[in-house]
Scaffold this active site. Structure first.
Site, PDB file in Angstrom:
ATOM      1  N   SER A 114      31.429  16.189 -39.976  1.00  0.00           N
ATOM      2  CA  SER A 114      32.278  15.614 -38.923  1.00  0.00           C
ATOM      3  C   SER A 114      33.040  16.740 -38.244  1.00  0.00           C
ATOM      4  CB  SER A 114      33.290  14.640 -39.533  1.00  0.00           C
ATOM      5  OG  SER A 114      34.277  14.284 -38.575  1.00  0.00           O
TER       6      SER A 114
ATOM      7  N   TYR B 251      39.872  13.009 -45.820  1.00  0.00           N
ATOM      8  CA  TYR B 251      38.625  12.770 -45.078  1.00  0.00           C
ATOM      9  C   TYR B 251      38.103  14.081 -44.477  1.00  0.00           C
ATOM     10  CZ  TYR B 251      35.156  11.338 -41.730  1.00  0.00           C
ATOM     11  OH  TYR B 251      33.968  11.238 -41.037  1.00  0.00           O
TER      12      TYR B 251
HETATM   13  P1  NDP Z   1      29.650   2.933 -40.711  1.00  0.00           P
HETATM   14  O1  NDP Z   1      30.858   2.424 -41.405  1.00  0.00           O
HETATM   15  O2  NDP Z   1      29.088   2.152 -39.600  1.00  0.00           O
HETATM   16  O3  NDP Z   1      28.500   3.236 -41.783  1.00  0.00           O
HETATM   17  C1  NDP Z   1      28.800   3.833 -43.024  1.00  0.00           C
HETATM   18  C2  NDP Z   1      27.623   3.669 -43.957  1.00  0.00           C
HETATM   19  O4  NDP Z   1      27.935   4.306 -45.207  1.00  0.00           O
HETATM   20  C3  NDP Z   1      27.319   2.203 -44.261  1.00  0.00           C
HETATM   21  O5  NDP Z   1      25.933   1.994 -44.168  1.00  0.00           O
HETATM   22  C4  NDP Z   1      27.782   2.031 -45.696  1.00  0.00           C
HETATM   23  O6  NDP Z   1      26.926   1.117 -46.368  1.00  0.00           O
HETATM   24  C5  NDP Z   1      27.570   3.435 -46.258  1.00  0.00           C
HETATM   25  N1  NDP Z   1      28.370   3.673 -47.447  1.00  0.00           N
HETATM   26  C6  NDP Z   1      29.715   3.774 -47.554  1.00  0.00           C
HETATM   27  N2  NDP Z   1      30.074   3.946 -48.840  1.00  0.00           N
HETATM   28  C7  NDP Z   1      28.925   3.961 -49.561  1.00  0.00           C
HETATM   29  C8  NDP Z   1      28.618   4.099 -50.935  1.00  0.00           C
HETATM   30  N3  NDP Z   1      29.585   4.272 -51.859  1.00  0.00           N
HETATM   31  N4  NDP Z   1      27.316   4.077 -51.322  1.00  0.00           N
HETATM   32  C9  NDP Z   1      26.337   3.919 -50.415  1.00  0.00           C
HETATM   33  N5  NDP Z   1      26.552   3.775 -49.106  1.00  0.00           N
HETATM   34  C10 NDP Z   1      27.840   3.795 -48.684  1.00  0.00           C
HETATM   35  O7  NDP Z   1      30.061   4.402 -40.188  1.00  0.00           O
HETATM   36  P2  NDP Z   1      29.217   5.550 -39.458  1.00  0.00           P
HETATM   37  O8  NDP Z   1      27.829   5.168 -39.229  1.00  0.00           O
HETATM   38  O9  NDP Z   1      30.033   6.008 -38.322  1.00  0.00           O
HETATM   39  O10 NDP Z   1      29.312   6.673 -40.592  1.00  0.00           O
HETATM   40  C11 NDP Z   1      28.199   7.357 -41.115  1.00  0.00           C
HETATM   41  C12 NDP Z   1      28.632   8.760 -41.471  1.00  0.00           C
HETATM   42  O11 NDP Z   1      29.067   9.437 -40.301  1.00  0.00           O
HETATM   43  C13 NDP Z   1      29.803   8.853 -42.442  1.00  0.00           C
HETATM   44  O12 NDP Z   1      29.540   9.897 -43.353  1.00  0.00           O
HETATM   45  C14 NDP Z   1      30.989   9.211 -41.551  1.00  0.00           C
HETATM   46  O13 NDP Z   1      31.984   9.912 -42.240  1.00  0.00           O
HETATM   47  C15 NDP Z   1      30.302  10.079 -40.526  1.00  0.00           C
HETATM   48  N6  NDP Z   1      30.963  10.254 -39.241  1.00  0.00           N
HETATM   49  C16 NDP Z   1      31.295   9.178 -38.458  1.00  0.00           C
HETATM   50  C17 NDP Z   1      31.868   9.406 -37.218  1.00  0.00           C
HETATM   51  C18 NDP Z   1      32.289   8.295 -36.321  1.00  0.00           C
HETATM   52  O14 NDP Z   1      33.132   8.537 -35.436  1.00  0.00           O
HETATM   53  N7  NDP Z   1      31.749   7.109 -36.453  1.00  0.00           N
HETATM   54  C19 NDP Z   1      32.078  10.771 -36.713  1.00  0.00           C
HETATM   55  C20 NDP Z   1      31.703  11.801 -37.630  1.00  0.00           C
HETATM   56  C21 NDP Z   1      31.152  11.550 -38.828  1.00  0.00           C
HETATM   57  P3  NDP Z   1      27.391   0.005 -47.422  1.00  0.00           P
HETATM   58  O15 NDP Z   1      28.799  -0.375 -47.093  1.00  0.00           O
HETATM   59  O16 NDP Z   1      26.393  -1.098 -47.250  1.00  0.00           O
HETATM   60  O17 NDP Z   1      27.255   0.702 -48.738  1.00  0.00           O
HETATM   61  C1  8X3 Z   2      35.132  10.976 -37.674  1.00  0.00           C
HETATM   62  C2  8X3 Z   2      35.269  11.538 -36.324  1.00  0.00           C
HETATM   63  O1  8X3 Z   2      36.893  11.962 -34.423  1.00  0.00           O
HETATM   64  O2  8X3 Z   2      37.569  10.362 -36.150  1.00  0.00           O
HETATM   65  O3  8X3 Z   2      34.428  11.796 -38.504  1.00  0.00           O
HETATM   66  O4  8X3 Z   2      37.504  12.696 -36.672  1.00  0.00           O
HETATM   67  S1  8X3 Z   2      36.894  11.645 -35.871  1.00  0.00           S
END
Ligand code: NDP
Ligand code: 8X3
Length: 252
Positions: free
Chosen positions: A139, A152
Site C-alpha cells: 500500500s 496498518y
Molecule cells: P476488501 O475488503 O474489499 O477485500 C479484502 C479481502 O481480504 C477480502 O476478500 C477478505 O475475504 C480478505 N481477507 C481479510 N482477512 C482475511 C483472512 N484473515 N483470511 C483470508 N482472507 C482475508 O479490500 P481490498 O480489496 O481493497 O483489499 C485487498 C488488499 O489491498 C488488502 O491487502 C488491502 O490492505 C490492500 N489495499 C487496499 C487499498 C484500498 O484503498 N482499497 C489500497 C492499498 C492496499 P474474507 O473476508 O472473505 O476472508
Molecule cells: C490503503 C490505501 O490511501 O487508505 O492501503 O492508505 S490508503
C-alpha cells in the site's frame, strides 16, 4: 495446459476483480477467502469459463494454509502466480485510542498471513521457475505516514521489505516478486476499516475519482505476464486525484 493463479482474499475488491481478470485470459484459478458463500458465487460465475478451485481459508492459520496447498487437486498444483492480496485495515483512530486486538488482527493478517501463504507456496513457485510470480499487495501506506495508519501502514512497510528481501534470496530461481502498492481504491476496504460504517465509506470516495478494483486487477495481471526476464520491484499506483500533503505542524 493453462497457467494457474492462487489468489488470497478473492471474495471482495481487488482479489475478486483479479479472479475475473485472470479468468478472462484463460488461467485456472485457486480462489481463497473466509466467506464460502462468496467463493461459491464466484465459482458459479467463472466455473463455466475456466477451471476453478475454491478454498475457505483464513490466511492467519498456518496449518490450514499448508494443508490447503499440500492438498491442491492435481490440475491446480503448479501455481505460477501467487497474488498475496488478503488484508485489512482497522481502527482509523489515533494509535493511542486503538484496541490492542485490532493491531494484532492487522499484523496476523497482513504480515503473518502473507508470510504463511508465501512459505507454503515457495517450493512450487521455485519448481515452476522462470515466469513464476509473487504479487504482494502492499500500500502507499507502507511508504507514506498519515494519521490513523499506525499498524496498518507499518504492516504494509513489512510487505515492501519482505518483497525486496525475497527477491535477494530467490535470485537465480526465476521467481519474480513485486510489491504492488495501491493508493485509494473503492472496495469494501473502508467499510471494514470503519467497522461497517457505510456512510463513512461513501463519504471518503464521494466527489473524487478513486481507483477501482479492476484497475488494480489489471496491474496484477500485467505484472504476472511480463516477459520472464523483467521484475517490477515495486509498483505504486495512485488515483490522479490523490497526492501527498504538507507536513503537519503543532502550533500554540
Ligand atoms: P476488501 O475488503 O474489499 O477485500 C479484502 C479481502 O481480504 C477480502 O476478500 C477478505 O475475504 C480478505 N481477507 C481479510 N482477512 C482475511 C483472512 N484473515 N483470511 C483470508 N482472507 C482475508 O479490500 P481490498 O480489496 O481493497 O483489499 C485487498 C488488499 O489491498 C488488502 O491487502 C488491502 O490492505 C490492500 N489495499 C487496499 C487499498 C484500498 O484503498 N482499497 C489500497 C492499498 C492496499 P474474507 O473476508 O472473505 O476472508
Ligand atoms: C490503503 C490505501 O490511501 O487508505 O492501503 O492508505 S490508503
Amino acid at each position: 495446459m493453462s497457467d494457474i493463479v492462487f489468489i488470497t482474499g478473492a471474495t471482495s475488491g481487488f482479489g475478486r476483480a483479479a479472479a475475473h481478470r485472470f479468468a478472462e485470459a484463460g488461467w485456472s484459478l485457486v480462489l481463497s477467502g473466509r466467506r464460502g458463500d462468496r467463493l461459491d458465487a464466484l465459482e458459479a460465475e467463472l466455473g463455466d469459463k475456466v477451471a476453478v478451485h475454491t478454498l475457505v481459508l483464513d490466511v492467519r492459520d498456518d496449518e490450514a494454509v499448508q494443508k490447503a496447498v499440500d492438498t491442491l487437486p492435481e490440475p491446480f498444483k503448479r501455481v505460477r502466480t501467487l497474488i498475496n492480496n488478503a488484508g485489512l485495515a482497522l481502527a482509523p483512530q489515533p494509535a493511542q485510542k486503538v484496541a490492542l486486538k485490532d493491531w494484532h488482527t492487522m499484523i496476523d493478517t497482513n504480515v503473518t498471513g502473507l508470510v504463511n501463504v508465501t512459505h507454503a507456496l515457495l517450493p512450487t513457485l521455485i519448481e515452476v521457475g522462470e515466469g513464476a510470480t509473487i504479487v504482494n499487495v502492499g500500500s502507499i501506506a507502507g511508504q507514506w505516514p498519515y494519521p490513523g495508519s499506525h499498524v496498518y501502514g507499518a504492516s504494509k512497510a513489512f510487505v515492501q521489505q519482505f518483497s525486496y528481501n525475497l527477491r535477494c534470496d530467490l535470485q537465480g530461481t526465476g521467481v519474480r516478486v513485486t510489491d504492488l502498492a495501491p493508493g485509494m481504491a473503492e472496495t469494501e476496504f473502508t467499510l471494514v476499516r470503519t467497522g461497517g460504517d457505510q456512510t463513512a465509506s461513501d463519504k471518503l470516495y464521494r466527489g473524487t475519482t478513486a481507483l477501482t478494483a479492476e484497475d488494480i486487477a489489471e496491474q496484477m495481471f500485467y505484472i504476472s505476464t511480463l516477459p520472464a526476464h523483467i521484475n517490477f520491484n515495486r509498483v505504486e499506483v495512485m488515483p490522479t486525484r490523490q497526492a501527498w500533503s504538507a507536513f503537519a505542524v503543532d502550533r500554540d
